[in-house]
Write a protein that holds these residues in place. Structure first.
Motif, PDB file in Angstrom:
ATOM      1  N   GLN A 173       0.755  -1.126  -0.008  1.00 12.50           N
ATOM      2  CA  GLN A 173       0.144   0.078  -0.102  1.00 12.50           C
ATOM      3  C   GLN A 173       0.818   1.312   0.095  1.00 12.50           C
ATOM      4  OE1 GLN A 173      -2.853  -1.400   3.195  1.00 12.50           O
ATOM      5  NE2 GLN A 173      -4.294  -0.318   1.793  1.00 12.50           N
ATOM      6  N   GLU A 174       1.988   1.265   0.814  1.00 14.17           N
ATOM      7  CA  GLU A 174       2.874   2.388   0.875  1.00 14.17           C
ATOM      8  C   GLU A 174       3.561   2.467  -0.576  1.00 14.17           C
ATOM      9  OE1 GLU A 174       2.548   0.186   3.297  1.00 14.17           O
ATOM     10  OE2 GLU A 174       3.269   0.995   5.070  1.00 14.17           O
TER      11      GLU A 174
ATOM     12  N   ALA B 133      -0.961   5.973   4.379  1.00 15.68           N
ATOM     13  CA  ALA B 133       0.191   6.757   4.162  1.00 15.68           C
ATOM     14  C   ALA B 133       0.354   7.422   5.526  1.00 15.68           C
ATOM     15  CB  ALA B 133       0.366   7.319   2.921  1.00 15.68           C
ATOM     16  N   VAL B 134      -1.019   8.358   5.580  1.00 18.77           N
ATOM     17  CA  VAL B 134      -1.053   9.494   6.486  1.00 18.77           C
ATOM     18  C   VAL B 134      -0.854   8.761   8.009  1.00 18.77           C
ATOM     19  CG1 VAL B 134      -2.648  10.966   7.564  1.00 18.77           C
ATOM     20  CG2 VAL B 134      -2.185  11.012   5.385  1.00 18.77           C
ATOM     21  N   ALA B 135      -1.542   7.416   8.213  1.00 18.93           N
ATOM     22  CA  ALA B 135      -1.540   6.774   9.462  1.00 18.93           C
ATOM     23  C   ALA B 135      -0.172   6.449   9.812  1.00 18.93           C
ATOM     24  CB  ALA B 135      -2.505   5.614   9.281  1.00 18.93           C
TER      25      ALA B 135
ATOM     26  N   ALA C  40      -5.408  16.489   8.538  1.00 17.76           N
ATOM     27  CA  ALA C  40      -6.276  16.412   9.332  1.00 17.76           C
ATOM     28  C   ALA C  40      -7.635  15.832   9.032  1.00 17.76           C
ATOM     29  CB  ALA C  40      -6.439  17.751   9.938  1.00 17.76           C
ATOM     30  N   PHE C  41      -7.998  15.931   7.832  1.00 18.36           N
ATOM     31  CA  PHE C  41      -9.295  15.355   7.185  1.00 18.36           C
ATOM     32  C   PHE C  41      -9.080  13.728   7.125  1.00 18.36           C
ATOM     33  CE2 PHE C  41     -11.378  13.630   3.437  1.00 18.36           C
ATOM     34  CZ  PHE C  41     -12.735  13.796   3.763  1.00 18.36           C
ATOM     35  N   HIS C  42      -7.963  13.457   6.819  1.00 17.28           N
ATOM     36  CA  HIS C  42      -7.638  12.006   6.510  1.00 17.28           C
ATOM     37  C   HIS C  42      -7.717  11.424   7.976  1.00 17.28           C
ATOM     38  CE1 HIS C  42      -7.561  11.390   2.476  1.00 17.28           C
ATOM     39  NE2 HIS C  42      -6.148  12.019   2.206  1.00 17.28           N
ATOM     40  N   LEU C  43      -7.077  11.966   9.118  1.00 19.71           N
ATOM     41  CA  LEU C  43      -6.802  11.549  10.129  1.00 19.71           C
ATOM     42  C   LEU C  43      -8.185  11.236  10.847  1.00 19.71           C
ATOM     43  CD1 LEU C  43      -4.610  10.589  11.661  1.00 19.71           C
ATOM     44  CD2 LEU C  43      -4.381  13.033  12.709  1.00 19.71           C
ATOM     45  N   SER C  44      -9.137  12.432  10.816  1.00 19.43           N
ATOM     46  CA  SER C  44     -10.443  11.974  11.383  1.00 19.43           C
ATOM     47  C   SER C  44     -11.280  10.888  10.827  1.00 19.43           C
ATOM     48  CB  SER C  44     -11.408  13.651  11.246  1.00 19.43           C
ATOM     49  OG  SER C  44     -11.548  13.518   9.741  1.00 19.43           O
TER      50      SER C  44
END
Length: 903
Positions: free
Chosen positions: A598-599, A850-852, A876-880
């Protein structure tokens, strides 16, 4: 030939409509109130949704301003749209009670649902006649467990019939959806769909800001303007002709003082201080004039702390007014604005007011442009140096400033702008600097022979004390490396390092020298050069990236991933575009080898987008090939073929030996997933060229030998396979653990099974697995486990075989390696077991993962955004979303969950 599809974007809006239709499909009637200004694309969205919805019945009606007073005009359309046999009621009389009409329509809708869900679209609902709306409202208020979705498209600037208020009161059934302007990516896609130019991100963003993303205005400008004007950021965009004509009619209707205020505001920009506008307009009562312009919809006053600003209601209004100014008036007003503003704020107005050469202003602009280049403000530097060139009185100064502008443009990664500037620089007087920058443009666009010619000229004519000569030598070294001339690359790189080059030049030379030494087979000296830092000026991040590439070629994907991750995470923005692209591409390959697919997908897609955005050819084929590896491994044959074909096309356009090799590997990997050994061997034909195979062997890249040996074994060509396997084993024996060791052990086991020598095959497989501990090579290890499991299934003890196959199945399922999972499934079924269903352990998208991982590693939102080339707001959007999907509430919990997954 079918007409091109000009519909772009609107993914979120279509997703919302689909969600609401799915709810209706499940027996929960829904209403969507779709609003947006005229021309924003409501009707196009509704058509696209209708075509994709899969409704049993679609009833489409549209309001008309001329028929807004026609009793039941809308209902007449709807009834005429009913399918045959639907029990079509009679058209209502003008004096019919809306309740009775609605009750009859309700029965018809109930019958229609027998054929599937019903979609009712009311376009331009603001013009629906009162009686039709009242009948529809009666229906809507009585829909309960019905499979009906009503979508009303409404112009935001018009007031709909008051009867719609009862629909809008049905909050449990209602979803409001507002259509806004297209984003820059969608605008770029629309340009291509209309036959316009391939807009760079900066050009698309400029068009978005200029039109506020309004599709009608974007379309008009793409159709009306030459492609060069849309691409060149220095060109002032006009308003669309039809829009501009309307604006000018409005301006003509204003009083003279109001006109002067509007003209002054247009010269100062979309937004300007009220005090500056009034000073430039010079009218007796500026506030009264401003009020008149505001009432006409031209301007508005916006409070900003202690001083108010004057703002155009739309950027296109300002564009239309400004474009209509006569040259004399425009120059005069800009000159006056420069005197009013003074200082740095006056520069752009001084440039606009200039007529003919202005040596003093040209010198100031040159000084400013060079200061901006030192501060890495590339776009500003290029713009001011170009302006300096235009205002220069002599050809020598003009040529030098054009060269400087092109250098800044290249440093900023805007290759499209550099190509537009290239003819003008080429027409300038000859100089070493001119040859150097033209060589860089040629190299970046794949014109390698021309690049070599220009760099040679720059080196031969350059002053040894001039840093530019070192730069030309460094780039000549890079061209030599691309052409496979490792000896020439070493000589030119050493010449560059011995000169007086800038830090970025020395870094390029150092990179080329290390890779060229490796290509000569002098790996020890290459590593020693990295360790000692011979030039003393290389950026640490670049040295880390080069070391990562070398260890990747040597087969240590784990170490390569660590090094390249450090380079990308900590220094991506400090790397030049070419280095950034290659670091991301090779990091994707390292993650592919270790099993972090995935990365690898995220990194390859990011590298591909960077290559496209920057127009860079060198390296783009490599990242396309690596993207093909992952797609082929997952069984996505269509995507793998597209990436492999793109890699092959780039290899043909650019005579780089690395591009040729990676294109061959991509095609062979796709054939491997298809178990087509003949196609594998054919794909690897370029690697049989002694010049290419020598370079690959020297740098330590064994992928082609591994794939070739597997193809020969699969074809049963025993003698050739024996020779290839012996050569491969000899090379693997001289290096440490890594994925090539595991692959070689599997191939040796396959060869022994063909003899057949079961004991030797089992020994080879077990030796390979013994060396797999601590090696990140998920696919290679899983294939070894499948091979040994298959062999042991034929023996007396099945339990060890089943354990191996279950473990391999988990590993392959986690990768999503569908083609290789098939064999494992078949073996488990043959043993009487039902293979477990593969599933995504986290359920995250590739971007979310990737963000995680970045956040879990301790990076802030801003650091994560810089590493992934997205904004902190996007992070921030992806994290939520990640927290919501995983049921987490903190970064610490997220890190723990990922640790569990990786354990």
């Amino acid at each position: 030939m079918a007409a091109p599809d000009e519909f772009v974007g609107r993914r979120d809006e279509l997703r919302v409509l689909t969600e609401e239709f799915d709810r209706a499909r499940s027996g929960r009637a829904r209403i969507v109130w779709l609003t947006g200004e005229a021309g924003i694309g409501k009707t196009s969205v509704l058509h696209r949704f209708r075509d994709r919805a899969g409704a049993g019945t679609v009833l489409w009606v549209a309001g008309d301003e001329a028929e807004a007073g026609l009793p039941y005009g809308l209902l007449h359309q709807l009834l005429a749209d009913l399918p045959a046999g639907a029990g079509r009621p009679r058209a209502p009389a003008a004096d019919a009670d809306p309740v009775d009409v609605g009750a009859e329509l309700l029965q018809v809708l109930g019958a229609l649902q027998a054929a599937g869900p019903v979609l009712i679209v009311v376009d331009d609902a603001q013009w629906a006649d009162e009686l039709s709306v009242r009948a529809l409202v009666f229906v809507v208020r009585r829909l309960r467990r019905d499979q009906v979705l009503l979508v009303a498209g409404v112009r935001a600037e018009d007031t709909p019939s008051p009867a719609w208020g009862r629909v809008l009161a049905q909050e449990p059934l209602l979803r409001r959806l507002t259509l806004t302007g297209l984003d820059p990516e969608e605008i770029a896609a629309l340009s291509l769909a209309l036959g316009g130019p391939d807009l760079s991100p900066a050009a698309a963003l400029r068009l978005r800001e200029h039109t506020e993303g309004h599709p009608m205005h974007v379309r008009a400008l793409v159709e009306e303007l030459p492609p060069a004007d849309l691409l060149d950021l220095s060109v002032t965009l006009p308003a669309p002709r039809s829009f501009g004509a309307l604006v000018l009619v409005r301006v003509a209707g204003l009083s003279r003082p109001a006109q002067e205020v509007v003209l002054a505001a247009a010269v100062l920009g979309v937004r300007a201080a009220l005090s500056d506008v009034t000073a430039l307009a010079r009218v007796p009562d500026p506030l009264a004039a401003l009020d008149e312009a505001a009432a006409a919809g031209m301007l508005q006053e916006v409070p900003t702390g202690v001083r108010p600003d004057v703002v155009f209601r739309h950027p296109l209004i300002r564009a239309a007014v400004y474009a209509d100014l006569s040259p004399e008036r425009r120059h005069t007003l800009h000159g006056a604005a420069a005197r009013i503003l003074g200082g740095a704020a006056a520069f752009e107005h001084r440039i606009a007011a200039a007529v003919g050469p202005d040596p003093a202003l040209a010198a100031e602009l040159r000084e400013l442009g060079e200061a901006e280049r030192a501060g890495r403000r590339w776009r500003d530097s290029a713009a001011h140096l170009l302006a300096a060139a235009d205002l220069s009185p002599g050809p020598r100064d003009r040529s030098a400033r054009l060269v400087g502008a092109l250098e800044s443009t290249l440093a900023g990664g805007d290759l499209a702008a550099a190509l537009r500037l290239e003819p003008e620089v080429r027409a300038a007087g000859p100089s070493p600097g001119r040859s150097r920058v033209l060589g860089r443009v040629a190299a970046l666009t794949g014109r390698i022979a021309l690049a070599r010619e220009e760099f040679l000229a720059a080196v031969e004519r350059g002053d040894p004390r001039d840093p530019g000569r070192s730069a030309a030598a460094a780039h000549l070294a890079l061209v030599s490396l691309i052409e496979g001339d490792a000896d020439g690359a070493v000589a030119s790189a050493e010449e560059a390092l011995a000169g007086h080059g800038a830090p970025d030049v020395l870094s390029t030379a150092r990179f080329v020298l290390v890779v060229a030494l490796a290509a000569q087979g002098r790996q020890d000296r290459a590593r020693a050069l990295l360790d000692t830092g011979r030039s003393g000026a290389a950026e640490p991040v670049e040295a880390t990236a080069v070391r990562g590439i070398l260890v990747l070629w040597a087969g240590d994907a784990d170490m390569a991933a660590r090094l390249l991750s450090a380079a990308v995470d900590d220094g991506a923005l400090r790397l030049p575009m070419q280095g950034r692209l290659l670091a991301l591409g090779y990091l994707a390959e390292a993650h592919y080898r270790t099993g972090a697919w995935q990365e690898a997908t995220v990194e390859a897609e990011l590298a591909i987008s960077l290559a496209r955005d920057a127009g860079v050819v060198m390296g783009s084929g490599v990242v396309r090939a690596i993207a093909a590896y992952v797609a082929a491994g997952r069984g996505d044959r269509e995507a793998a073929r597209a990436h492999a074909d793109a890699a092959a096309a780039t290899a043909q356009a650019l005579p780089w030996w690395g591009g040729r090799a990676y294109a061959a590997l991509a095609a062979a990997t796709l054939a491997q997933a298809d178990q087509d050994h003949g196609a594998m061997l054919e794909a690897l034909r370029p690697c049989a060229d002694p010049a290419l195979s020598r370079l690959l062997d020297n740098v330590g890249a064994l992928g082609w030998r591994i794939l070739r040996t597997e193809a020969l074994l699969g074809l049963g060509r025993a003698e050739e396979a024996d020779a290839a396997l012996a050569e491969l084993e000899g090379r693997v024996a001289t290096r440490g653990p890594g994925w090539p060791v595991l692959e070689t052990a599997r191939l040796r086991g396959c060869r022994e099974e063909l003899r057949p020598d079961r004991a030797a095959a089992e020994r080879a497989y077990r030796e390979g697995l013994a060396s797999a501990d601590g090696v990140g090579a998920a696919l290679s290890r899983a294939r070894l486990e499948v091979a040994l499991g298959r062999l042991l299934l034929a023996g007396p003890e099945r339990r060890p075989a089943l354990d191996l196959l279950r473990t391999a199945h988990d590993r392959l399922a986690r990768l999503g390696a569908a083609p290789f999972l098939t064999e494992c499934d078949e073996l488990l079924r043959a043993a009487g077991l039902h293979p477990p269903s593969p599933g995504d352990a986290l359920g995250l998208t590739t971007q979310e993962l990737a963000v995680a991982r970045s956040v879990a590693a301790g990076r802030t939102n801003r650091e994560t955004g810089a590493a992934l080339f997205i904004t902190g707001r996007t992070v921030a959007f992806h994290l939520s979303n990640i927290y919501a999907k995983l049921g987490l509430s903190s970064r610490r919990e997220l890190a723990a969950r990922l640790h569990e997954l990786d354990a």
